[in-house]
Design a protein around this motif. Structure first.
Motif, PDB file in Angstrom:
ATOM      1  N   LEU A 190      34.188  34.978  37.215  1.00 38.87           N
ATOM      2  CA  LEU A 190      35.266  35.507  36.380  1.00 38.87           C
ATOM      3  C   LEU A 190      36.068  34.390  35.726  1.00 38.87           C
ATOM      4  N   VAL A 218      39.386  33.707  34.739  1.00 37.59           N
ATOM      5  CA  VAL A 218      40.695  34.291  35.040  1.00 37.59           C
ATOM      6  C   VAL A 218      41.783  33.227  34.971  1.00 37.59           C
ATOM      7  N   GLY A 265      38.099  42.893  37.268  1.00 39.28           N
ATOM      8  CA  GLY A 265      37.444  41.591  37.209  1.00 39.28           C
ATOM      9  C   GLY A 265      35.943  41.724  37.024  1.00 39.28           C
ATOM     10  N   ARG A 266      35.338  42.645  37.748  1.00 43.18           N
ATOM     11  CA  ARG A 266      33.892  42.876  37.601  1.00 43.18           C
ATOM     12  C   ARG A 266      33.563  43.354  36.193  1.00 43.18           C
ATOM     13  N   TYR A 296      30.600  39.050  41.837  1.00 41.05           N
ATOM     14  CA  TYR A 296      30.868  38.643  40.459  1.00 41.05           C
ATOM     15  C   TYR A 296      32.149  37.826  40.337  1.00 41.05           C
ATOM     16  N   TRP A 297      33.042  37.914  41.319  1.00 44.40           N
ATOM     17  CA  TRP A 297      34.364  37.316  41.197  1.00 44.40           C
ATOM     18  C   TRP A 297      34.301  35.823  40.904  1.00 44.40           C
ATOM     19  N   CYS A 356      35.239  42.678  33.524  1.00 47.21           N
ATOM     20  CA  CYS A 356      35.405  41.519  32.636  1.00 47.21           C
ATOM     21  C   CYS A 356      34.188  40.602  32.688  1.00 47.21           C
ATOM     22  N   VAL A 357      33.648  40.361  33.874  1.00 44.83           N
ATOM     23  CA  VAL A 357      32.442  39.529  33.984  1.00 44.83           C
ATOM     24  C   VAL A 357      31.292  40.194  33.238  1.00 44.83           C
ATOM     25  N   GLY A 360      35.268  43.331  43.361  1.00 46.31           N
ATOM     26  CA  GLY A 360      34.616  42.496  42.360  1.00 46.31           C
ATOM     27  C   GLY A 360      33.239  42.050  42.782  1.00 46.31           C
TER      28      GLY A 360
END
Length: 166
Positions: A57, A59, A21-22, A53-54, A24-25, A50
């Motif tokens: 995201l 998602v 996830g991190r 940063y989560w 992806c951010v 994450g």
């Protein structure tokens, strides 16, 4: 604006999903999670990996693989698997493609791989090793896709905080 997409098929380890996830951010990439998950998304270990940063995201969760396919009709999906016949660098990743990774204990089911053998890719490694860590695998393939797309909309140059580069 086109965005790359990472898909995790039934991920089991919360720290891996948090790290992904991190990533992806940091890369402006969407994350897609196909259930069942081996954890709850509100677990501390997901958020810890994450970090802060989560909350940023992008998602999406799906109840199963069929739900994912139904909600993304016509999507170009690359299947990253140790069982794939071709190296991940041998394909051209489209700016809005999906790259799917399987669960840590079993990967992507073989019936799904067979249905998608033209887009199945692998990361080369020594034959004695079962697989790389999921977070590492995502980063390797994602950054190749980003490189092929000229790191679109990403910051390409770093800056010092106290000095100027000469």
């Amino acid at each position: 604006m086109s965005k790359l997409n990472i898909v995790l098929f039934e991920p089991e380890i919360p720290a891996n999903t948090g790290n992904i996830g991190r990533t992806c951010v940091a890369t402006g990439t969407r994350l897609h999670l196909i259930e069942p998950l081996g954890f709850r998304l509100n677990e501390k270990s997901v958020k810890r990996a994450g970090m802060d940063y989560w909350e940023h995201l992008d998602v999406t969760r799906y109840i199963n693989y069929e739900d994912f396919l139904a909600k993304n009709p016509g999507a170009k999906i690359y299947m990253a698997s140790t069982k794939a016949p071709r190296c991940y660098t041998e394909v051209q990743y489209e700016p809005d493609c999906f790259i799917m990774f399987g669960k840590e204990s079993a990967g992507i089911p073989e019936e799904i791989l067979l249905e998608n053998q033209e887009t199945a890719v692998r990361i080369p490694m020594m034959s004695e090793i079962r697989s790389l860590n999921l977070g590492n695998s995502v980063a390797i393939v994602l950054y190749e896709a980003l490189r092929q797309n000229q790191f679109s909309q990403m910051q390409l140059e770093g800056h010092l905080t106290k000095y100027d580069w000469k």
